[in-house]
Design a protein around this motif. Structure first.
Motif, mmCIF file in Angstrom:
data_model
loop_
_atom_site.group_PDB
_atom_site.id
_atom_site.type_symbol
_atom_site.label_atom_id
_atom_site.label_comp_id
_atom_site.label_asym_id
_atom_site.label_seq_id
_atom_site.Cartn_x
_atom_site.Cartn_y
_atom_site.Cartn_z
ATOM 1 N N VAL A 136 0.858 -1.186 0.000
ATOM 2 C CA VAL A 136 0.000 0.000 0.000
ATOM 3 C C VAL A 136 0.889 1.228 0.000
ATOM 4 O O VAL A 136 1.801 1.357 0.817
ATOM 5 C CB VAL A 136 -0.936 0.019 1.227
ATOM 6 N N VAL A 137 0.626 2.117 -0.958
ATOM 7 C CA VAL A 137 1.366 3.366 -1.089
ATOM 8 C C VAL A 137 0.358 4.493 -0.929
ATOM 9 O O VAL A 137 -0.740 4.429 -1.494
ATOM 10 C CB VAL A 137 2.050 3.447 -2.468
ATOM 11 N N TRP A 138 0.697 5.516 -0.164
ATOM 12 C CA TRP A 138 -0.209 6.632 0.110
ATOM 13 C C TRP A 138 0.258 7.880 -0.626
ATOM 14 O O TRP A 138 1.454 8.057 -0.873
ATOM 15 C CB TRP A 138 -0.236 6.918 1.612
ATOM 16 N N THR A 139 -0.696 8.747 -0.967
ATOM 17 C CA THR A 139 -0.367 10.031 -1.577
ATOM 18 C C THR A 139 -1.413 11.064 -1.191
ATOM 19 O O THR A 139 -2.527 10.717 -0.775
ATOM 20 C CB THR A 139 -0.271 9.919 -3.119
ATOM 21 N N LEU A 140 -1.049 12.321 -1.342
ATOM 22 C CA LEU A 140 -1.957 13.440 -1.076
ATOM 23 C C LEU A 140 -2.332 14.086 -2.404
ATOM 24 O O LEU A 140 -1.458 14.560 -3.137
ATOM 25 C CB LEU A 140 -1.284 14.476 -0.170
ATOM 26 N N ALA A 141 -3.622 14.085 -2.721
ATOM 27 C CA ALA A 141 -4.093 14.765 -3.934
ATOM 28 C C ALA A 141 -4.118 16.267 -3.657
ATOM 29 O O ALA A 141 -4.694 16.701 -2.658
ATOM 30 C CB ALA A 141 -5.485 14.277 -4.314
#
Length: 152
Positions: free
Chosen positions: A53-58
Protein backbone atom coordinates in the motif's frame (compact mmCIF):
# COMPACT_ATOMS: atom_id res chain seq x y z
CA UNK A 1 18.01 8.46 4.00
CA UNK A 2 16.56 9.57 0.68
CA UNK A 3 13.83 7.45 -0.85
CA UNK A 4 14.53 6.03 -4.24
CA UNK A 5 11.53 4.28 -5.76
CA UNK A 6 11.96 1.73 -8.54
CA UNK A 7 9.46 1.01 -11.27
CA UNK A 8 8.25 -2.52 -10.61
CA UNK A 9 5.87 -4.77 -12.50
CA UNK A 10 3.12 -3.95 -9.99
CA UNK A 11 3.83 -0.23 -9.43
CA UNK A 12 6.36 1.65 -7.30
CA UNK A 13 8.66 -0.53 -5.21
CA UNK A 14 10.98 0.71 -2.49
CA UNK A 15 14.25 -1.23 -2.82
CA UNK A 16 14.20 -2.51 0.79
CA UNK A 17 10.76 -4.13 0.61
CA UNK A 18 9.77 -7.57 -0.55
CA UNK A 19 8.44 -7.62 -4.11
CA UNK A 20 4.64 -7.44 -3.75
CA UNK A 21 2.12 -9.29 -5.88
CA UNK A 22 -0.23 -6.27 -5.97
CA UNK A 23 0.16 -2.54 -5.30
CA UNK A 24 -2.65 -0.31 -4.02
CA UNK A 25 -2.59 3.49 -3.99
CA UNK A 26 -4.47 5.20 -1.14
CA UNK A 27 -5.37 8.77 -2.18
CA UNK A 28 -5.86 11.22 0.70
CA UNK A 29 -7.62 14.56 0.13
CA UNK A 30 -8.06 15.64 3.76
CA UNK A 31 -7.69 14.37 7.32
CA UNK A 32 -11.28 13.09 7.23
CA UNK A 33 -10.75 11.13 4.03
CA UNK A 34 -7.44 9.80 5.38
CA UNK A 35 -9.16 8.56 8.54
CA UNK A 36 -11.80 6.78 6.47
CA UNK A 37 -9.17 5.20 4.23
CA UNK A 38 -7.10 3.99 7.19
CA UNK A 39 -10.20 2.25 8.61
CA UNK A 40 -10.46 0.32 5.34
CA UNK A 41 -6.86 -0.08 4.20
CA UNK A 42 -5.27 -1.02 7.52
CA UNK A 43 -7.29 -4.11 8.48
CA UNK A 44 -8.01 -5.29 4.94
CA UNK A 45 -4.86 -4.64 2.92
CA UNK A 46 -1.84 -3.77 5.07
CA UNK A 47 -1.95 -7.09 6.91
CA UNK A 48 -1.46 -9.00 3.65
CA UNK A 49 2.25 -9.19 2.78
CA UNK A 50 1.41 -9.78 -0.89
CA UNK A 51 -0.04 -6.26 -1.13
CA UNK A 52 2.01 -3.08 -0.98
CA UNK A 53 0.00 0.00 0.00
CA UNK A 54 1.37 3.37 -1.09
CA UNK A 55 -0.21 6.63 0.11
CA UNK A 56 -0.37 10.03 -1.58
CA UNK A 57 -1.96 13.44 -1.08
CA UNK A 58 -4.09 14.76 -3.93
CA UNK A 59 -3.45 18.51 -4.24
CA UNK A 60 -6.05 21.25 -4.51
CA UNK A 61 -8.48 20.55 -1.68
CA UNK A 62 -9.26 23.40 0.68
CA UNK A 63 -8.48 20.83 3.42
CA UNK A 64 -5.17 19.75 1.86
CA UNK A 65 -3.14 20.88 4.89
CA UNK A 66 -5.09 18.51 7.17
CA UNK A 67 -4.40 15.66 4.73
CA UNK A 68 -0.69 16.54 4.70
CA UNK A 69 -0.64 16.48 8.52
CA UNK A 70 -2.47 13.13 8.51
CA UNK A 71 0.16 11.57 6.22
CA UNK A 72 3.05 12.97 8.30
CA UNK A 73 1.71 11.10 11.36
CA UNK A 74 1.48 7.78 9.51
CA UNK A 75 4.17 5.14 9.44
CA UNK A 76 3.59 4.39 5.78
CA UNK A 77 5.11 4.67 2.31
CA UNK A 78 4.07 8.12 1.02
CA UNK A 79 4.71 9.35 -2.52
CA UNK A 80 4.33 12.89 -3.82
CA UNK A 81 1.39 13.40 -6.19
CA UNK A 82 3.76 13.69 -9.18
CA UNK A 83 5.45 10.41 -8.27
CA UNK A 84 2.16 8.66 -7.47
CA UNK A 85 0.56 9.57 -10.80
CA UNK A 86 3.57 8.30 -12.75
CA UNK A 87 3.01 4.64 -11.78
CA UNK A 88 0.35 2.05 -12.62
CA UNK A 89 -1.47 0.34 -9.72
CA UNK A 90 -3.69 -2.68 -9.34
CA UNK A 91 -6.20 -0.59 -7.38
CA UNK A 92 -6.58 2.93 -5.99
CA UNK A 93 -8.80 3.74 -3.02
CA UNK A 94 -10.06 7.18 -2.08
CA UNK A 95 -12.82 8.79 -0.02
CA UNK A 96 -13.19 11.84 -2.31
CA UNK A 97 -13.40 12.26 -6.08
CA UNK A 98 -10.87 15.04 -6.74
CA UNK A 99 -8.20 14.36 -9.41
CA UNK A 100 -8.87 10.62 -9.56
CA UNK A 101 -8.86 10.82 -13.36
CA UNK A 102 -5.06 11.28 -13.09
CA UNK A 103 -4.58 8.00 -11.21
CA UNK A 104 -3.51 5.06 -13.36
CA UNK A 105 -5.64 2.34 -11.74
CA UNK A 106 -9.21 1.18 -11.26
CA UNK A 107 -10.57 3.36 -8.43
CA UNK A 108 -12.72 2.39 -5.47
CA UNK A 109 -14.32 5.45 -3.80
CA UNK A 110 -15.40 4.87 -0.20
CA UNK A 111 -18.16 6.91 1.43
CA UNK A 112 -17.18 9.35 4.17
CA UNK A 113 -19.10 11.86 6.23
CA UNK A 114 -22.81 12.47 6.53
CA UNK A 115 -23.23 14.18 3.16
CA UNK A 116 -22.45 11.09 1.14
CA UNK A 117 -25.42 9.77 -0.89
CA UNK A 118 -27.56 12.81 -0.09
CA UNK A 119 -28.97 15.42 -2.43
CA UNK A 120 -27.27 18.81 -2.06
CA UNK A 121 -29.54 21.65 -0.93
CA UNK A 122 -31.02 23.85 -3.63
CA UNK A 123 -29.71 27.37 -3.68
CA UNK A 124 -31.67 30.44 -4.70
CA UNK A 125 -30.97 31.25 -8.28
CA UNK A 126 -32.38 32.24 -11.63
CA UNK A 127 -33.34 30.00 -14.49
CA UNK A 128 -34.91 26.57 -14.66
CA UNK A 129 -34.32 23.99 -11.97
CA UNK A 130 -31.76 21.35 -12.91
CA UNK A 131 -31.32 17.81 -11.70
CA UNK A 132 -29.39 17.55 -8.45
CA UNK A 133 -26.75 14.82 -8.41
CA UNK A 134 -26.56 12.59 -5.39
CA UNK A 135 -23.59 13.59 -3.22
CA UNK A 136 -20.71 11.18 -3.67
CA UNK A 137 -22.09 9.58 -6.84
CA UNK A 138 -19.38 8.96 -9.41
CA UNK A 139 -19.81 10.95 -12.61
CA UNK A 140 -20.35 9.04 -15.84
CA UNK A 141 -18.45 9.97 -18.96
CA UNK A 142 -20.63 10.52 -22.01
CA UNK A 143 -19.03 8.61 -24.92
CA UNK A 144 -17.93 10.74 -27.84
CA UNK A 145 -18.55 14.09 -26.15
CA UNK A 146 -15.57 14.29 -23.83
CA UNK A 147 -17.93 15.64 -21.17
CA UNK A 148 -18.78 14.43 -17.70
CA UNK A 149 -22.39 14.06 -16.66
CA UNK A 150 -24.00 12.85 -13.43
CA UNK A 151 -25.68 9.45 -13.64
CA UNK A 152 -29.33 9.54 -14.81
Amino acid sequence: MSRSWMRGDTGPVFPLTVRPAKTVLAVVHSQQSGDRLSEFVGPLLETDRRVQVVWTLAPGSQFESSGRAFLRRMDAAVLSWAEATSFDYDLAVAANHGLLDQVRAPVLVLPHGTGFSRHPARGNGYGPEVARPVGGAAPVRSPGTGGWFPPP
